[in-house]
Design a protein around this motif. Structure first.
Motif, PDB file in Angstrom:
ATOM      1  N   PHE A 192       0.829  -1.195   0.000  1.00 36.18           N
ATOM      2  CA  PHE A 192       0.000   0.000   0.000  1.00 36.18           C
ATOM      3  C   PHE A 192       0.873   1.258   0.000  1.00 36.18           C
ATOM      4  O   PHE A 192       0.667   2.178  -0.799  1.00 36.18           O
ATOM      5  CB  PHE A 192      -0.924   0.003   1.224  1.00 36.18           C
ATOM      6  CG  PHE A 192      -1.719   1.272   1.398  1.00 36.18           C
ATOM      7  CD1 PHE A 192      -2.879   1.497   0.666  1.00 36.18           C
ATOM      8  CD2 PHE A 192      -1.298   2.259   2.280  1.00 36.18           C
ATOM      9  CE1 PHE A 192      -3.603   2.668   0.817  1.00 36.18           C
ATOM     10  CE2 PHE A 192      -2.017   3.428   2.434  1.00 36.18           C
ATOM     11  CZ  PHE A 192      -3.171   3.638   1.697  1.00 36.18           C
ATOM     12  N   TYR A 193       1.863   1.316   0.903  1.00 32.76           N
ATOM     13  CA  TYR A 193       2.685   2.518   0.987  1.00 32.76           C
ATOM     14  C   TYR A 193       3.665   2.644  -0.178  1.00 32.76           C
ATOM     15  O   TYR A 193       4.055   3.753  -0.550  1.00 32.76           O
ATOM     16  CB  TYR A 193       3.414   2.575   2.327  1.00 32.76           C
ATOM     17  CG  TYR A 193       2.495   3.041   3.434  1.00 32.76           C
ATOM     18  CD1 TYR A 193       2.038   4.355   3.476  1.00 32.76           C
ATOM     19  CD2 TYR A 193       2.052   2.157   4.414  1.00 32.76           C
ATOM     20  CE1 TYR A 193       1.173   4.773   4.473  1.00 32.76           C
ATOM     21  CE2 TYR A 193       1.191   2.576   5.414  1.00 32.76           C
ATOM     22  CZ  TYR A 193       0.754   3.875   5.432  1.00 32.76           C
ATOM     23  OH  TYR A 193      -0.109   4.304   6.420  1.00 32.76           O
TER      24      TYR A 193
ATOM     25  N   VAL B 143       5.658  10.824   4.578  1.00 31.45           N
ATOM     26  CA  VAL B 143       4.232  10.893   4.910  1.00 31.45           C
ATOM     27  C   VAL B 143       4.125  10.986   6.429  1.00 31.45           C
ATOM     28  O   VAL B 143       4.758  10.202   7.149  1.00 31.45           O
ATOM     29  CB  VAL B 143       3.469   9.654   4.401  1.00 31.45           C
ATOM     30  CG1 VAL B 143       2.017   9.687   4.874  1.00 31.45           C
ATOM     31  CG2 VAL B 143       3.528   9.577   2.878  1.00 31.45           C
ATOM     32  N   PHE B 144       3.342  11.955   6.887  1.00 31.35           N
ATOM     33  CA  PHE B 144       3.149  12.139   8.328  1.00 31.35           C
ATOM     34  C   PHE B 144       1.793  11.564   8.702  1.00 31.35           C
ATOM     35  O   PHE B 144       0.777  11.861   8.053  1.00 31.35           O
ATOM     36  CB  PHE B 144       3.232  13.618   8.686  1.00 31.35           C
ATOM     37  CG  PHE B 144       3.530  13.863  10.130  1.00 31.35           C
ATOM     38  CD1 PHE B 144       4.745  13.496  10.677  1.00 31.35           C
ATOM     39  CD2 PHE B 144       2.593  14.454  10.966  1.00 31.35           C
ATOM     40  CE1 PHE B 144       5.034  13.707  12.019  1.00 31.35           C
ATOM     41  CE2 PHE B 144       2.868  14.677  12.305  1.00 31.35           C
ATOM     42  CZ  PHE B 144       4.094  14.303  12.824  1.00 31.35           C
ATOM     43  N   ILE B 145       1.769  10.745   9.752  1.00 30.98           N
ATOM     44  CA  ILE B 145       0.564  10.013  10.138  1.00 30.98           C
ATOM     45  C   ILE B 145       0.172  10.410  11.554  1.00 30.98           C
ATOM     46  O   ILE B 145       0.986  10.344  12.475  1.00 30.98           O
ATOM     47  CB  ILE B 145       0.810   8.493  10.051  1.00 30.98           C
ATOM     48  CG1 ILE B 145       1.227   8.120   8.619  1.00 30.98           C
ATOM     49  CG2 ILE B 145      -0.432   7.712  10.468  1.00 30.98           C
ATOM     50  CD1 ILE B 145       1.669   6.678   8.475  1.00 30.98           C
TER      51      ILE B 145
ATOM     52  N   LYS C 276       6.008   8.992  11.393  1.00 30.33           N
ATOM     53  CA  LYS C 276       6.532   9.548  10.148  1.00 30.33           C
ATOM     54  C   LYS C 276       7.126   8.414   9.333  1.00 30.33           C
ATOM     55  O   LYS C 276       7.929   7.628   9.842  1.00 30.33           O
ATOM     56  CB  LYS C 276       7.591  10.610  10.438  1.00 30.33           C
ATOM     57  CG  LYS C 276       8.149  11.279   9.194  1.00 30.33           C
ATOM     58  CD  LYS C 276       9.276  12.238   9.554  1.00 30.33           C
ATOM     59  CE  LYS C 276       9.880  12.869   8.318  1.00 30.33           C
ATOM     60  NZ  LYS C 276      11.084  13.671   8.634  1.00 30.33           N
ATOM     61  N   LEU C 277       6.716   8.309   8.068  1.00 27.44           N
ATOM     62  CA  LEU C 277       7.282   7.315   7.159  1.00 27.44           C
ATOM     63  C   LEU C 277       8.111   8.033   6.108  1.00 27.44           C
ATOM     64  O   LEU C 277       7.643   8.983   5.489  1.00 27.44           O
ATOM     65  CB  LEU C 277       6.169   6.511   6.479  1.00 27.44           C
ATOM     66  CG  LEU C 277       5.245   5.666   7.374  1.00 27.44           C
ATOM     67  CD1 LEU C 277       4.228   4.921   6.520  1.00 27.44           C
ATOM     68  CD2 LEU C 277       6.042   4.692   8.230  1.00 27.44           C
TER      69      LEU C 277
ATOM     70  N   PHE D 251      10.723   3.279   4.696  1.00 30.85           N
ATOM     71  CA  PHE D 251       9.394   3.053   5.263  1.00 30.85           C
ATOM     72  C   PHE D 251       9.128   1.581   5.588  1.00 30.85           C
ATOM     73  O   PHE D 251       8.373   1.270   6.504  1.00 30.85           O
ATOM     74  CB  PHE D 251       8.297   3.628   4.359  1.00 30.85           C
ATOM     75  CG  PHE D 251       8.034   2.855   3.095  1.00 30.85           C
ATOM     76  CD1 PHE D 251       7.120   1.811   3.075  1.00 30.85           C
ATOM     77  CD2 PHE D 251       8.688   3.180   1.918  1.00 30.85           C
ATOM     78  CE1 PHE D 251       6.856   1.108   1.917  1.00 30.85           C
ATOM     79  CE2 PHE D 251       8.445   2.485   0.757  1.00 30.85           C
ATOM     80  CZ  PHE D 251       7.534   1.434   0.745  1.00 30.85           C
ATOM     81  N   SER D 252       9.772   0.665   4.843  1.00 32.07           N
ATOM     82  CA  SER D 252       9.550  -0.758   5.119  1.00 32.07           C
ATOM     83  C   SER D 252       9.997  -1.118   6.525  1.00 32.07           C
ATOM     84  O   SER D 252       9.294  -1.819   7.265  1.00 32.07           O
ATOM     85  CB  SER D 252      10.298  -1.621   4.098  1.00 32.07           C
ATOM     86  OG  SER D 252       9.775  -1.434   2.801  1.00 32.07           O
ATOM     87  N   GLN D 253      11.185  -0.619   6.909  1.00 33.60           N
ATOM     88  CA  GLN D 253      11.679  -0.878   8.265  1.00 33.60           C
ATOM     89  C   GLN D 253      10.830  -0.172   9.313  1.00 33.60           C
ATOM     90  O   GLN D 253      10.567  -0.720  10.392  1.00 33.60           O
ATOM     91  CB  GLN D 253      13.131  -0.410   8.395  1.00 33.60           C
ATOM     92  CG  GLN D 253      14.105  -1.053   7.418  1.00 33.60           C
ATOM     93  CD  GLN D 253      14.319  -0.212   6.175  1.00 33.60           C
ATOM     94  OE1 GLN D 253      13.381   0.019   5.402  1.00 33.60           O
ATOM     95  NE2 GLN D 253      15.558   0.234   5.978  1.00 33.60           N
TER      96      GLN D 253
END
Length: 344
Positions: free
Chosen positions: A128-129, A141-143, A156-157, A162-164
């Protein structure tokens, strides 16, 4: 680096800048009689030698009255402020500058574009990401949780790792409801103070006879490697001279994190006094516009400063009165605050 919590009592006892015990007892008794409450809040800040106008600070009961006042807070408006997804969609519809909404999720249901993805496992989430980053071109991307405040639950991704990051956040993401927005670029002059977090202005507004009025402002700063600027997460705040848009001399850290007063950033050595906030006038104009669209009687706006101007992160009906009070130097001496107190 994690900032240790030395305990509020220890901070008070070890502070060499505290008033004499006789003077403190006298002032506590005066506040007890005038505010009609045991002023425990006195021992968070007012016990310091340089605080002469201790009566000008908001008491616990006064803060509770502000927060509970039906004259100030209308459910029709607070419902927009309380839910970050509602707030983002409202701002987008009305041309109020705020971080671009990329996606959101309700538990395992993830919404992106015009599609809904049901996430079954970590592989689905990574896919998805991957699509989000590939489609949007965003570097980060800020969540944020839809309904929590004070930086709680924020993530924060980053495109490159982002996978880690998802390995650590998988359970949190799929068990909560979150808004996913673009990662903002911060103005370089703000980066010079501290670049690892988006450091936001907290601008407090009220309504006076149909007109928007700004009561006070301060700058929140992250520290110690944190990507969050919230005081409750180890950051601190510095008051702003409202007329000139410049930082005051001192910053303040919560007692939970040592309660230190700072004249420069502990990580970068940047001195605060007289630093002019870029786009400060534009930031004030932006929150005035936003308040006209959401005319709640008391709002604390969080505003980021980007290279091209201000953008509103969120609005809060609970404006964090303690920090505003300390940053201003006693809000009850503020003419607009006096009017507000008279209305509740």
């Amino acid at each position: 680096m994690q900032i240790k919590n030395p305990g509020r009592i220890k901070v008070f006892l070890k502070n060499p800048n505290k008033k004499g015990y006789f003077k403190m007892v006298k002032e506590v008794m005066i506040l007890w009689m005038t505010k009609r409450e045991l002023p425990v809040y006195y021992f968070k800040h007012l016990y310091k030698k340089d605080i002469k106008n201790y009566k000008d600070y908001v008491g616990t009961k006064e803060a509770a009255r502000i927060h509970a006042s039906k004259n100030l807070h209308k459910r029709e408006f607070t419902s927009i402020l309380r839910n970050k997804l509602n707030f983002s969609l409202f701002c987008e519809r009305n041309g109020i500058r705020t971080p671009k909404l990329i996606a959101y999720n309700f538990g395992r249901s993830f919404f992106f574009g015009k599609s809904i993805r049901e996430i079954a496992d970590s592989s689905d989430l990574t896919h998805f990401y991957t699509e989000v980053f590939d489609s949007t071109g965003e570097e980060a991307v800020f969540i944020r949780p839809l309904a929590l405040n004070q930086g709680q639950g924020c993530m924060k991704l980053d495109r490159e790792k982002f996978s880690q990051q998802l390995e650590r956040q998988y359970e949190n993401l799929l068990s909560g409801d979150y808004i996913h927005t673009e990662g903002l670029r911060q103005h370089q002059q703000i980066n010079d103070i501290y670049a690892k977090s988006i450091n936001t202005l907290r601008i407090v507004t009220t309504m006076d006879k149909g007109e928007v009025v700004i009561i006070s402002s301060y700058l929140r700063l992250g520290a110690g490697g944190s990507f969050i600027d919230n005081v409750s997460s180890g950051g601190f705040f510095v008051g702003i001279d409202q007329e000139h848009g410049t930082l005051k001399q001192k910053g303040y850290r919560d007692m939970k994190f040592g309660g230190k007063e700072l004249t420069e950033h502990p990580d970068t050595g940047f001195k605060f006094e007289n630093f002019r906030i870029p786009y400060f006038d534009e930031a004030c104009a932006l929150v005035e516009k936003a308040t006209k669209y959401i005319p709640n009687g008391f709002i604390g706006w969080d505003v980021a400063i980007t290279p091209t101007g201000p953008t509103i992160i969120e609005g809060n009906e609970d404006a964090g009165l303690f920090s505003s009070d300390v940053a201003y130097g006693g809000l009850l001496k503020n003419p607009q605050m006096k009017k507000l107190m008279a209305r509740i």
